[in-house]
Design a protein around this motif. Structure first.
Motif, PDB file in Angstrom:
ATOM      1  N   GLU A  79      53.391  45.915  45.259  1.00  0.00           N
ATOM      2  CA  GLU A  79      52.305  45.484  44.384  1.00  0.00           C
ATOM      3  C   GLU A  79      52.678  45.711  42.924  1.00  0.00           C
ATOM      4  O   GLU A  79      53.415  46.637  42.579  1.00  0.00           O
ATOM      5  CB  GLU A  79      51.003  46.224  44.714  1.00  0.00           C
ATOM      6  CG  GLU A  79      51.033  47.712  44.499  1.00  0.00           C
ATOM      7  CD  GLU A  79      49.697  48.367  44.825  1.00  0.00           C
ATOM      8  OE1 GLU A  79      48.747  47.651  45.179  1.00  0.00           O
ATOM      9  OE2 GLU A  79      49.616  49.613  44.730  1.00  0.00           O
ATOM     10  N   ARG A  80      52.154  44.827  42.103  1.00  0.00           N
ATOM     11  CA  ARG A  80      52.241  44.972  40.646  1.00  0.00           C
ATOM     12  C   ARG A  80      50.819  44.768  40.125  1.00  0.00           C
ATOM     13  O   ARG A  80      50.309  43.630  40.132  1.00  0.00           O
ATOM     14  CB  ARG A  80      53.208  43.961  40.040  1.00  0.00           C
ATOM     15  CG  ARG A  80      53.307  44.080  38.511  1.00  0.00           C
ATOM     16  CD  ARG A  80      54.198  43.004  37.929  1.00  0.00           C
ATOM     17  NE  ARG A  80      54.053  42.935  36.486  1.00  0.00           N
ATOM     18  CZ  ARG A  80      54.963  43.345  35.598  1.00  0.00           C
ATOM     19  NH1 ARG A  80      56.114  43.843  36.026  1.00  0.00           N
ATOM     20  NH2 ARG A  80      54.740  43.248  34.298  1.00  0.00           N
ATOM     21  N   ILE A  81      50.183  45.861  39.752  1.00  0.00           N
ATOM     22  CA  ILE A  81      48.806  45.820  39.265  1.00  0.00           C
ATOM     23  C   ILE A  81      48.836  45.966  37.751  1.00  0.00           C
ATOM     24  O   ILE A  81      49.074  47.053  37.217  1.00  0.00           O
ATOM     25  CB  ILE A  81      47.946  46.932  39.904  1.00  0.00           C
ATOM     26  CG1 ILE A  81      48.040  46.871  41.432  1.00  0.00           C
ATOM     27  CG2 ILE A  81      46.509  46.824  39.428  1.00  0.00           C
ATOM     28  CD1 ILE A  81      47.550  45.581  42.029  1.00  0.00           C
ATOM     29  N   GLU A  82      48.605  44.861  37.058  1.00  0.00           N
ATOM     30  CA  GLU A  82      48.652  44.893  35.593  1.00  0.00           C
ATOM     31  C   GLU A  82      47.318  45.318  34.992  1.00  0.00           C
ATOM     32  O   GLU A  82      47.284  45.955  33.938  1.00  0.00           O
ATOM     33  CB  GLU A  82      49.058  43.525  35.061  1.00  0.00           C
ATOM     34  CG  GLU A  82      50.482  43.153  35.441  1.00  0.00           C
ATOM     35  CD  GLU A  82      50.993  41.908  34.739  1.00  0.00           C
ATOM     36  OE1 GLU A  82      52.201  41.650  34.813  1.00  0.00           O
ATOM     37  OE2 GLU A  82      50.183  41.200  34.096  1.00  0.00           O
ATOM     38  N   ASP A  83      46.236  44.956  35.668  1.00  0.00           N
ATOM     39  CA  ASP A  83      44.910  45.338  35.206  1.00  0.00           C
ATOM     40  C   ASP A  83      43.955  45.166  36.383  1.00  0.00           C
ATOM     41  O   ASP A  83      43.893  44.078  36.963  1.00  0.00           O
ATOM     42  CB  ASP A  83      44.472  44.447  34.036  1.00  0.00           C
ATOM     43  CG  ASP A  83      43.188  44.927  33.359  1.00  0.00           C
ATOM     44  OD1 ASP A  83      42.259  45.347  34.078  1.00  0.00           O
ATOM     45  OD2 ASP A  83      43.097  44.868  32.118  1.00  0.00           O
ATOM     46  N   THR A  88      43.817  38.994  41.777  1.00  0.00           N
ATOM     47  CA  THR A  88      44.946  39.488  42.563  1.00  0.00           C
ATOM     48  C   THR A  88      45.372  38.433  43.575  1.00  0.00           C
ATOM     49  O   THR A  88      44.561  37.959  44.374  1.00  0.00           O
ATOM     50  CB  THR A  88      44.576  40.790  43.296  1.00  0.00           C
ATOM     51  OG1 THR A  88      44.229  41.784  42.338  1.00  0.00           O
ATOM     52  CG2 THR A  88      45.744  41.274  44.147  1.00  0.00           C
ATOM     53  N   ASN A 153      47.427  40.173  38.952  1.00  0.00           N
ATOM     54  CA  ASN A 153      48.016  41.157  39.857  1.00  0.00           C
ATOM     55  C   ASN A 153      48.609  40.448  41.075  1.00  0.00           C
ATOM     56  O   ASN A 153      48.103  39.406  41.497  1.00  0.00           O
ATOM     57  CB  ASN A 153      46.958  42.156  40.331  1.00  0.00           C
ATOM     58  CG  ASN A 153      46.264  42.853  39.182  1.00  0.00           C
ATOM     59  OD1 ASN A 153      46.910  43.229  38.203  1.00  0.00           O
ATOM     60  ND2 ASN A 153      44.956  43.025  39.281  1.00  0.00           N
ATOM     61  N   LYS A 155      50.258  41.198  45.068  1.00  0.00           N
ATOM     62  CA  LYS A 155      50.617  42.035  46.210  1.00  0.00           C
ATOM     63  C   LYS A 155      51.474  41.198  47.151  1.00  0.00           C
ATOM     64  O   LYS A 155      51.260  39.993  47.285  1.00  0.00           O
ATOM     65  CB  LYS A 155      49.367  42.550  46.918  1.00  0.00           C
ATOM     66  CG  LYS A 155      48.503  43.447  46.032  1.00  0.00           C
ATOM     67  CD  LYS A 155      47.256  43.945  46.754  1.00  0.00           C
ATOM     68  CE  LYS A 155      46.428  44.841  45.840  1.00  0.00           C
ATOM     69  NZ  LYS A 155      45.196  45.364  46.511  1.00  0.00           N
TER      70      LYS A 155
END
Length: 458
Positions: A79-83, A88, A153, A155
């Protein structure tokens, strides 16, 4: 200044400079046959040596999960959660392939070596599915390079058991449903309807595999001494199968005839091309009154995948004591999946075939799924693909084949959009599997444009 055009140009350069083929060659070389238990280490190697570094290099955090089902391989979550306030996107791929069938590939080819011949790139996993998730991940990478961030975001789930029915995937999703929360699944598998035209679909047909067995006696008996006196299990089984479908392949079991081919679905399937790049479609085969797209995407189909009595490789003059057939029903939404085999039992008994045994297959299979063609995410993806390609995509309510889409729809509750990057003549699940370079390059462009458009949705 960052732009949509520059993001697409980066994707084009990734292909044109040869990096795409270099990356794909490494993936193909890993012998990820999930149907071969001896290759379990290769499944782990695919995730740890290729997918994990690729995703971590893009700023993703990764977690490797062992499968809770002994029959399945590992799964990689990233996952890359930017905000947390951003949308997502969940995406998916499978790193496993079917059995290599090495001896059946033609001279000059090998399942685990990428071979370029003109427009084609040969190798196991090129069409299904290594190339397809590589394209999507690299398109995301191009967006990152252009913008410095995604603007949404992401996943990622990469599994290694799809070719054995995605065993363990649903259990993983139930156990980690909070971790997998997203707004939509956007992924790639299967073929386009035409190689030069984008396709999107929102679900898949389900599938049930089973054996039909007739066991009348131990051993075989001389056909001269006993012919006309002993019931022939092959004949009985043949007649039993013939009662399931008529001479034109029309299903005769009422419970296997779906009720979901509505005017809305028929309109969605109207005028779609089918069979491009594949074998010639048989005339007068399948459900009467339906078009070819309606038969493939809107109806159920029964098939005998293998059948045996005696020793076909070395026949002798003897009546076998048993016969068997491995069969399959591909089915659409509108079919009661829990009643498929019970309905078959009732049908066979009614027609005097109580001696025919029904044995469900060991492998897990997928449920039928379908998303409304008018869903807002369908409109959004369609508009993006149209802007990049200049063509209105072929939009299917569901794929004719089967995918673990039910895990995303039924467990995670997601709308699902699939954008396939292969074509019908790719020899998927067969020797000489390949992709077309033109389709791969076009797919990189389409996905780069789509991800840019998602980044601009806020």
């Amino acid at each position: 200044m960052a732009s949509r055009a520059n993001t697409i140009a980066r994707a084009e350069a990734y292909f044109d400079q040869g990096s795409f083929q270099e990356d794909l060659a490494r993936l193909v070389a890993i012998e990820t046959e999930s149907q071969n238990p001896d290759q379990s280490p290769e499944l782990y190697r695919y995730l740890t040596e290729e997918m994990k570094p690729l995703l971590e290099g893009m700023g993703f955090t990764t977690s490797l999960f062992d499968n809770t089902d002994d029959r399945g391989g590992p799964l990689l979550f990233a996952e890359r959660i930017e905000d947390p306030s951003f949308e997502t996107i969940l995406t998916y791929g499978h790193g496993d392939v079917i059995r290599a069938q090495t001896e059946q590939w033609r001279e000059g080819l090998h399942p685990f070596r990428l071979v370029e011949e003109g427009e084609r790139l040969y190798g196991r996993g090129t069409a299904d599915n290594k190339c397809q998730h590589l394209i999507n991940l690299k398109a995301l990478s191009c967006l990152l390079e252009e913008r410095g961030s995604l603007g949404f975001n992401v996943k990622v789930i990469i599994e290694t058991s799809e070719e054995t029915g995605s065993v363990g995937l649903s259990e993983c999703f139930r156990a980690h449903s909070d971790k997998l929360k997203a707004d939509v699944l956007i992924a790639s598998d299967g073929p386009r309807l035409q190689p030069d035209w984008p396709t999107m679909f929102m679900g898949s047909r389900g599938g049930v595999n089973f054996d039909l067995n007739v066991n009348l006696r131990d051993g075989a008996n001389h056909s001269g001494n006993w012919g006309g006196l002993l019931a022939d299990p092959a004949m009985i089984l043949s007649h039993a199968i013939a009662s399931i479908c008529d001479v034109k392949g029309q299903i005769q079991i009422e419970e296997w005839r779906p009720d979901s081919l509505t005017p809305k679905i028929r309109e969605a399937l109207k005028d779609l091309p089918i069979g491009d790049g594949g074998p010639e479609i048989s005339a007068n085969w399948g459900e009467e009154g339906l078009s070819a797209p309606e038969r493939a995407f809107g109806w159920n189909s029964f098939a005998v995948l293998a059948m045996k009595s005696g020793v076909p490789e070395a026949p002798v003059n003897a009546i076998s004591g048993h016969a068997s057939a491995h069969c399959q029903l591909r089915y659409v939404v509108g079919t009661d999946s829990d009643d498929i085999l019970p309905a078959l039992r009732r049908h066979l008994d009614k027609h005097g075939f109580s001696m025919v045994e029904i044995v469900p297959a060991d492998r897990v299979f997928f449920q039928a799924t379908r998303l409304d063609p008018d869903h807002p995410w369908v409109d959004f993806v369609r508009d993006s693909l149209t802007e990049t390609s200049g063509k209105n995509p072929h939009v299917l309510p569901n794929l004719a084949g089967s995918l673990p889409n039910d895990s995303f729809t039924d467990i995670l509750g997601l709308p699902t959009i699939w954008v396939p990057h292969s074509y019908g003549g790719c020899s998927q699940h067969a020797p000489n599997e390949h992709i077309l370079k033109s389709v791969s390059r076009d797919a990189l462009r389409l996905m780069a444009g789509l991800f840019w458009d998602i980044s601009e949705r806020r």
